[in-house]
Each structure stands twice: as C-alpha cells, then as structure tokens.
Design an enzyme around this catalytic site. Structure first.
Site, PDB file in Angstrom:
ATOM      1  N   ARG A 260     -53.841   1.265 -21.166  1.00 56.43           N
ATOM      2  CA  ARG A 260     -53.521   2.551 -21.767  1.00 56.43           C
ATOM      3  C   ARG A 260     -53.278   2.286 -23.250  1.00 56.43           C
ATOM      4  O   ARG A 260     -52.478   1.425 -23.611  1.00 56.43           O
ATOM      5  CB  ARG A 260     -52.240   3.096 -21.146  1.00 56.43           C
ATOM      6  CG  ARG A 260     -51.743   4.326 -21.876  1.00 56.43           C
ATOM      7  CD  ARG A 260     -50.431   4.815 -21.311  1.00 56.43           C
ATOM      8  NE  ARG A 260     -50.024   6.028 -21.972  1.00 56.43           N
ATOM      9  CZ  ARG A 260     -48.762   6.333 -22.238  1.00 56.43           C
ATOM     10  NH1 ARG A 260     -47.783   5.532 -21.892  1.00 56.43           N
ATOM     11  NH2 ARG A 260     -48.464   7.454 -22.849  1.00 56.43           N
TER      12      ARG A 260
ATOM     13  N   ASN B  26     -50.094  -0.129 -18.252  1.00 57.77           N
ATOM     14  CA  ASN B  26     -49.677   1.110 -18.920  1.00 57.77           C
ATOM     15  C   ASN B  26     -48.334   0.865 -19.587  1.00 57.77           C
ATOM     16  O   ASN B  26     -47.294   0.868 -18.941  1.00 57.77           O
ATOM     17  CB  ASN B  26     -49.568   2.220 -17.860  1.00 57.77           C
ATOM     18  CG  ASN B  26     -48.898   3.494 -18.390  1.00 57.77           C
ATOM     19  OD1 ASN B  26     -48.506   3.567 -19.558  1.00 57.77           O
ATOM     20  ND2 ASN B  26     -48.764   4.490 -17.521  1.00 57.77           N
TER      21      ASN B  26
ATOM     22  N   HIS C 270     -50.428  11.673 -23.951  1.00 56.30           N
ATOM     23  CA  HIS C 270     -50.255  11.768 -22.494  1.00 56.30           C
ATOM     24  C   HIS C 270     -51.485  12.396 -21.845  1.00 56.30           C
ATOM     25  O   HIS C 270     -51.405  12.970 -20.760  1.00 56.30           O
ATOM     26  CB  HIS C 270     -49.027  12.625 -22.110  1.00 56.30           C
ATOM     27  CG  HIS C 270     -47.717  12.026 -22.479  1.00 56.30           C
ATOM     28  ND1 HIS C 270     -46.724  12.753 -23.100  1.00 56.30           N
ATOM     29  CD2 HIS C 270     -47.214  10.777 -22.306  1.00 56.30           C
ATOM     30  CE1 HIS C 270     -45.673  11.976 -23.296  1.00 56.30           C
ATOM     31  NE2 HIS C 270     -45.936  10.765 -22.832  1.00 56.30           N
TER      32      HIS C 270
ATOM     33  N   GLU D 222     -51.207   7.607 -13.970  1.00 58.36           N
ATOM     34  CA  GLU D 222     -52.052   7.269 -15.124  1.00 58.36           C
ATOM     35  C   GLU D 222     -52.894   6.030 -14.820  1.00 58.36           C
ATOM     36  O   GLU D 222     -54.035   5.924 -15.271  1.00 58.36           O
ATOM     37  CB  GLU D 222     -51.164   7.006 -16.352  1.00 58.36           C
ATOM     38  CG  GLU D 222     -50.497   8.265 -16.897  1.00 58.36           C
ATOM     39  CD  GLU D 222     -49.373   7.973 -17.888  1.00 58.36           C
ATOM     40  OE1 GLU D 222     -48.396   7.291 -17.495  1.00 58.36           O
ATOM     41  OE2 GLU D 222     -49.453   8.423 -19.037  1.00 58.36           O
TER      42      GLU D 222
ATOM     43  N   ARG E 121     -36.716  10.427 -29.366  1.00 55.72           N
ATOM     44  CA  ARG E 121     -37.454  11.141 -30.421  1.00 55.72           C
ATOM     45  C   ARG E 121     -36.964  12.583 -30.552  1.00 55.72           C
ATOM     46  O   ARG E 121     -36.660  13.217 -29.530  1.00 55.72           O
ATOM     47  CB  ARG E 121     -38.957  11.136 -30.103  1.00 55.72           C
ATOM     48  CG  ARG E 121     -39.640   9.833 -30.419  1.00 55.72           C
ATOM     49  CD  ARG E 121     -41.039   9.737 -29.823  1.00 55.72           C
ATOM     50  NE  ARG E 121     -41.032   9.070 -28.537  1.00 55.72           N
ATOM     51  CZ  ARG E 121     -42.069   8.956 -27.717  1.00 55.72           C
ATOM     52  NH1 ARG E 121     -43.221   9.495 -28.061  1.00 55.72           N
ATOM     53  NH2 ARG E 121     -41.956   8.315 -26.570  1.00 55.72           N
TER      54      ARG E 121
END
Ligand SMILES: Nc1ncnc2c1ncn2[C@@H]1O[C@H](COP(=O)(O)OP(=O)(O)O)[C@@H](O)[C@H]1O
Ligand SMILES: CC(=O)OP(=O)(O)O
Ligand SMILES: [Mg+2]
Length: 401
Positions: free
Chosen positions: A94, A7, A183, A385, A242
């Site tokens: 991922r 990931n 996500h 995840e 960001r």
C-alpha cells in the site's frame, strides 16, 4: 503464486500472505500501537481449517522495526509459513500518496521508488513508512516482484469541480496542487461490498473510513465523486493525531505571529493535533476508557469528532442528491458503537434511523445496523485493503505476462 501484502497505516502495519488464487490468506497479522509504549502484534496462521493466533507484545519504536518483525515472523520456524524467503514471488505494497504520476497500480522500479520519496512532504506519516516497507521487502525477498497500489488511485474519477481548488490555475497545471483523496483502496472495497449487499450497483453511498486516519467519500456507480482528504491526508475529518479541516489563516498566524517554522506547523497539524491534542490520547480505545472514567475532555473530543463526520454526511447527501446507505469501516468505524451512535443521532431529516441495539451487537462480516424501515441503510462493512491490493497485484502481473 505466493504473494505478500504489506499495508502500513499511520499507527499500524497489516500484512497478509496469500497462496493465490486462494483469497483467504495462509497467514495474516496486525502490528498496532507502533511508537506508543508497547506495540502489539497479532499473528494468525491458517493450516487447513485450523487458525492459530499468537499475540506478542514487542517494543517497536517505528514502522521499520515493525516491518522487520513481520519479516521475522513469516519465516519463524514455529510461527511462520515460509521455509525460505525465496518462496515469496511478489510483494504488494500500500502506498498512500501517488501524486499526479500514478493513477493505477505499478511495478516498482527505481524511478517509482524515487517518486514515492519525492512525495514524503505531502504524506509525512505514510510515504516514508511505505518507502521503508519497499526497502525492507527488497532486502528480505530480493527475488520477489514489488508492486505499489496507491490510496489516491480510486479517486481519479472525481469530477473537476470536486478536485480543483479555487487558486490560480498554474498551481494546478504546473504544480499538481489539487485534491487527490486517500484510503481509496478501502473506499473501493467497502463500497463494492455494500453495492453487492444492497443489490444495487447504482446506490448512492457515503463511505466513512475511521482508522487512525479518517476520511469520507461519496460514491455512486463504483466511482468516487468527492472525498474529504485533499492534497495530502490532512484535510477533512478529525483524526488520531491530525486536525482535519482548519482555516488556513491559523497557519499564517502560527508562522507570522507565533514564529512557527513550516516544519513545526506540519508536525503540529499532522502529529500533535486531532484526538491526541484534545485528550492527550490518540487510540480511540484509550479515549473510550477515559470517557467511562468521567473525563470531560474525552467527551468533548468524541462530540467534535462525530459532529465533523455528520457535517460531511450532510454535504455528501447534497452532492449525491440523496442517500441509499452510510457505510462505517476501519478500526474505529467497525468497532466503536458510540461514535456511530453520535454520528447517526438527529439525522431523521435525512432518513437515517439507527437501531441502537443492532449498533452494539458484535457480529462478524457485513451487518445492517439501521432500523428495518429506515429509508437510508446504515451498514458496517469490514474493510480488507490487503485483499483488494492482492487482487490488483495479480491483475497487473497477469496483464504484464
Ligand atoms: N474495539 C475497538 N473499539 C474502538 N476503537 C478501536 C477498536 N479496535 C481498534 N480501534 C481503533 O481503530 C484505530 C486504528 O484503526 P486502523 O484502521 O487499524 O488504523 P490505521 O490503518 O490508520 O493505522 C485506533 O484508533 C483504535 O483505537
Ligand atoms: C491515508 C491515511 O490516513 O491512512 P491511515 O488511516 O491508514 O493512517
Ligand atoms: Mg488504515
């Protein structure tokens, strides 16, 4: 089956190695602070009941160097779990942006790799690292099947009113310009956990994923109904580097009045904005330390970060016609009590009553941090995840047989 999951996030690489069907990984780890002065690798190996943790400080300029370090550790005679790289039968990756093409988990063939590469401009902090991960894994574990699990997949259930932009239809129909959302693997995992915890599969949930990248999703009945990231993982909440939501007029102004090139605007909004722009730091632990040292910019940045989350919770409470629970997850969401406090304060109109003491306690697993009688529950649900990716890989391989 021996299954490795990789990931790559924008600031980290997480990995888990499973001897499936055991869902507890035989080995797992986290490479953090990639590209900052010193990366930290936390590598855990489980032998029987005994877990050994090794923490290494290594210079890792980019994700490729990080992925090579992970491959080295897995086969290390002292710290590794593999006698031979040939033992890895499948690698689950991922992949952040799947665009219009991928609504589900797929086996990686050359055409899939090429499609992931085509999406570099839309997810510049992620798809290149995901692509490198596929290349490094292909070289290190050449006999393993490689599988891509997309962040965008879970959001494919959004209704059209949520995923369409009010721009000419041909830009959607011919160019695929729409909200994709990201996500998804994390939002799916934590909302399933929360629904189970609440004993209500139809609960109105708002999932707040705060990592280096941040997004928020409205979920009901296991379906994503709206989400804050958009065409790429830049919109919505304030993030490590960001900007999140910004009036597009700013982009025109930067280009036409300040002579920025489109590439410079992309670098500005993806890599030089967010908490980094407001404080000079992108890692929330460093920013918390700056607040404690009395830095006013760091305080303002926290207020701005939390205020944006609060606004989205209000919007999604409206979209869901009320709320049953707010879920905090990922690096910041799970660990940063101050962010959770700033977000939840003055939300009594919505029925959100945080228990400040529970909020600061450190307990493993799912925990409830709202007051006993709070109409809306506030939960911390640790995301995983990698486990969700592993489950999807196994499902794909089993149905392909
Ligand atoms: N104990 C902590 N307190 C506050 N923030 C934390 C803590 N641990 C991790 N974080 C923050 O979590 C962020 C990374 O989260 P993570 O979900 O791993 O990110 P990503 O997957 O986007 O790389 C960093 O900003 C880091 O500072
Ligand atoms: C999509 C995204 O921003 O991912 P991450 O938070 O892992 O960087
Ligand atoms: Mg992440």
């Amino acid at each position: 089956m021996n299954l490795l999951v990789l990931n790559s996030g924008s600031s980290s690489i997480k990995y888990q190695f499973f001897r499936w069907p055991t869902e507890t990984p035989a080995c797992s780890g986290l490479v953090e602070r990639i590209g900052l002065d010193n990366a930290v690798v936390t590598h855990k190996v489980l032998a029987g009941e005994q877990e050994t943790t090794t923490v290494l400080s290594v210079e890792l300029p980019d994700h490729e160097a990080g992925l090579r370090e992970v491959a080295r550790l897995l086969a290390d005679p002292q710290l590794g779990v593999l006698q031979d790289p040939g033992e890895v039968e499948a690698v689950g990756h991922r992949v952040v942006h799947g665009g219009e093409e991928f609504a589900a988990t797929v086996l990686i063939i050359p055409a899939v790799k090429e499609a992931i590469r085509q999406l570099f401009p839309l997810a510049p902090l992620h798809n290149p690292a995901n692509y490198r991960g596929i290349e490094v894994a292909g070289k290190t574990f050449p006999q393993a099947k490689q599988i891509a699990v997309f962040d965008t997949a879970f959001h494919q259930t959004m209704p059209e009113q949520a995923y369409r932009y009010a721009i000419p239809t041909e830009l959607y129909a011919e160019q695929g310009i729409r909200v994709y959302g990201f996500h998804g693997t994390s939002h799916k995992y934590v909302t399933e956990q929360a629904a189970q915890y609440l004993g209500n599969s139809d609960a109105r949930l708002v999932s707040v994923h705060l990592g280096n990248g941040c997004s928020i999703t409205a979920v009901r009945g296991g379906q994503s109904l709206d989400t804050s990231m958009g065409f790429g993982p830049l919109a919505g909440l304030v993030m490590g580097t960001r900007s999140g939501d910004i009036d597009p007029s700013v982009v025109f102004h930067l280009i036409s009045q300040l002579s920025y090139t489109p590439e410079q605007v992309s670098a500005l909004l993806n890599k030089q904005s967010g908490m980094l722009a407001l404080t000079g730091l992108s890692d929330m632990r460093d920013i918390t330390a700056a607040i404690e040292a009395g830095d006013a910019n760091a305080k303002l940045a926290y207020d701005l970060y939390a205020y944006r989350i609060k606004k989205y919770i209000g919007a999604y409470a409206a979209a869901l016609n009320g709320l049953d629970a707010i879920i905090f997850t990922a690096g910041v969401g799970e660990n940063d009590a101050l962010v959770r406090k700033l977000v939840c304060q003055n939300m009594d109109y919505l029925g959100v009553q945080l228990d400040e003491e529970k909020n600061t306690q450190r307990v493993k697993g799912i925990r409830e941090i709202s007051q006993e009688n709070s109409p809306v529950k506030v939960l911390i649900v640790p995301t995983n995840e990698e486990l969700e990716i592993a489950r999807q890989c196994v499902e794909l391989l089993e149905t392909a047989e």
